[in-house]
Design a protein around this motif. Structure first.
Motif, PDB file in Angstrom:
ATOM      1  N   ALA A  18      -4.499  11.265   8.741  1.00 42.90           N
ATOM      2  CA  ALA A  18      -5.119  10.365   7.769  1.00 42.90           C
ATOM      3  C   ALA A  18      -4.054   9.592   6.996  1.00 42.90           C
ATOM      4  N   SER A  19      -4.083   8.276   7.117  1.00 36.60           N
ATOM      5  CA  SER A  19      -3.088   7.458   6.419  1.00 36.60           C
ATOM      6  C   SER A  19      -3.283   7.498   4.917  1.00 36.60           C
ATOM      7  N   THR A  20      -4.513   7.785   4.459  1.00 36.76           N
ATOM      8  CA  THR A  20      -4.773   7.839   3.022  1.00 36.76           C
ATOM      9  C   THR A  20      -4.014   8.991   2.352  1.00 36.76           C
ATOM     10  N   LEU A  21      -3.620   9.975   3.134  1.00 30.66           N
ATOM     11  CA  LEU A  21      -2.863  11.103   2.586  1.00 30.66           C
ATOM     12  C   LEU A  21      -1.356  10.856   2.664  1.00 30.66           C
ATOM     13  N   ASN A  22      -0.970   9.678   3.181  1.00 32.23           N
ATOM     14  CA  ASN A  22       0.450   9.322   3.336  1.00 32.23           C
ATOM     15  C   ASN A  22       1.184  10.307   4.238  1.00 32.23           C
ATOM     16  N   ILE A  23       0.472  10.855   5.207  1.00 35.44           N
ATOM     17  CA  ILE A  23       1.100  11.746   6.177  1.00 35.44           C
ATOM     18  C   ILE A  23       1.664  10.902   7.318  1.00 35.44           C
ATOM     19  N   LYS A  24       2.968  11.064   7.575  1.00 35.79           N
ATOM     20  CA  LYS A  24       3.631  10.290   8.617  1.00 35.79           C
ATOM     21  C   LYS A  24       3.919  11.196   9.811  1.00 35.79           C
TER      22      LYS A  24
END
Length: 278
Positions: A181-187
């Motif tokens: 999930a990009s909303t969690l800023n997980i790269k």
């Protein structure tokens, strides 16, 4: 024996090799809305990234024609080595093979070998530099091919990107079961496995993901003192310099380079992307 190295424009090299007479670059084509951009020495990364950022649509790319490859094989050099994007993600490798068949039919026999890089960007560049090392050492054509393929098969490719959208929308992430999930800023920390993209790890935020990537490189590389570390960056040299320093503090390499991405890698790695090969 004289030699020539043909690479598609997915190959990112140190700047001093961009004008090296031993190389010929076969351009891919990018399209952003109505803008068609040839990935050659006219490519302007800043302008291109601005076009991509302003567009609501995903950029598209097209591989070179077999004719372009065939014509690149018309050379006085005795040996021709070709390095292409991974065949799992691009048609460039198949075009190079077709070009070789056309050359043999129309012109005649010649030492031509096409390396499927199983990588991209600085991965192609890393292979190209290995070819130079071995060919300059005077090894015969068949021996260069054998040793370079062994080098490629051991090579690691890792990358961390600010955005995976272009890869995803163009169908290049079929090997990844799910996107974080990009909303969690997980790269995600991604890596190449036999030319396909898989997720290896992840970090919360770019900095932690890059640290995780450097740890993976240090843990997995074999005989680093015999290998070259190459880091591609898309408009983020300072970030690449930090990654280089972190890796070199963990393991020694024979040589280390930071390279800028041309058009193809700027498209898929996107602004802020980092790719590491060794």
């Amino acid at each position: 024996m004289s030699y020539k190295i043909v690479v598609d424009s997915g190959c990112d090299l140190p700047v001093e090799y961009r004008t090296d007479s031993r190389f010929e670059f076969i351009p891919l084509i990018m399209q952003v809305d109505d803008h068609v951009i040839v990935d050659d020495d006219t490519f302007n990364q800043k302008e291109y990234l601005e076009l991509v950022a302003a567009s609501e649509d995903c950029p598209k790319t097209a591989c070179p024609s077999p004719d372009l490859y065939m014509n690149s094989y018309r050379t006085d050099a005795d040996d021709v080595y070709v390095v292409t994007l991974t065949s799992k993600l691009s048609g460039s490798y198949n075009s190079a093979l077709l070009g070789k068949n056309l050359y043999h039919e129309e012109v005649g026999e010649k030492n031509i070998h096409i390396f499927d890089s199983l990588s991209a960007s600085c991965g192609e560049g890393n292979i190209a530099l290995k070819i130079i090392e071995l060919a300059d050492a005077g090894l015969p054509f068949d021996e260069v091919v054998k040793k370079v393929e062994a080098y490629r098969d051991e090579m690691l490719t890792y990358f961390v990107l600010d955005s995976l959208e272009t890869l995803r929308k163009n169908g290049r992430l079929t090997g990844m079961k799910a996107l974080v999930a990009s909303t969690l800023n997980i790269k995600p920390v991604c890596h190449g496995v036999k030319g396909e993209i898989l997720q290896k790890s992840q970090g919360i935020g770019m900095k932690k993901a890059l640290v995780k990537m450097t740890e993976l490189v240090a843990a997995e590389v074999k005989n680093p003192e015999t290998k070259t570390l190459m880091i591609s960056n898309v408009n983020c040299f300072e970030r690449a310099a930090v990654v280089k320093d972190m890796i070199l503090k963990k393991v020694p390499f024979k040589a280390a380079y930071i390279v800028d991405t041309a058009g193809l890698s700027s498209t898929y790695a996107a602004d802020g992307g980092i790719i590491v090969t060794c």
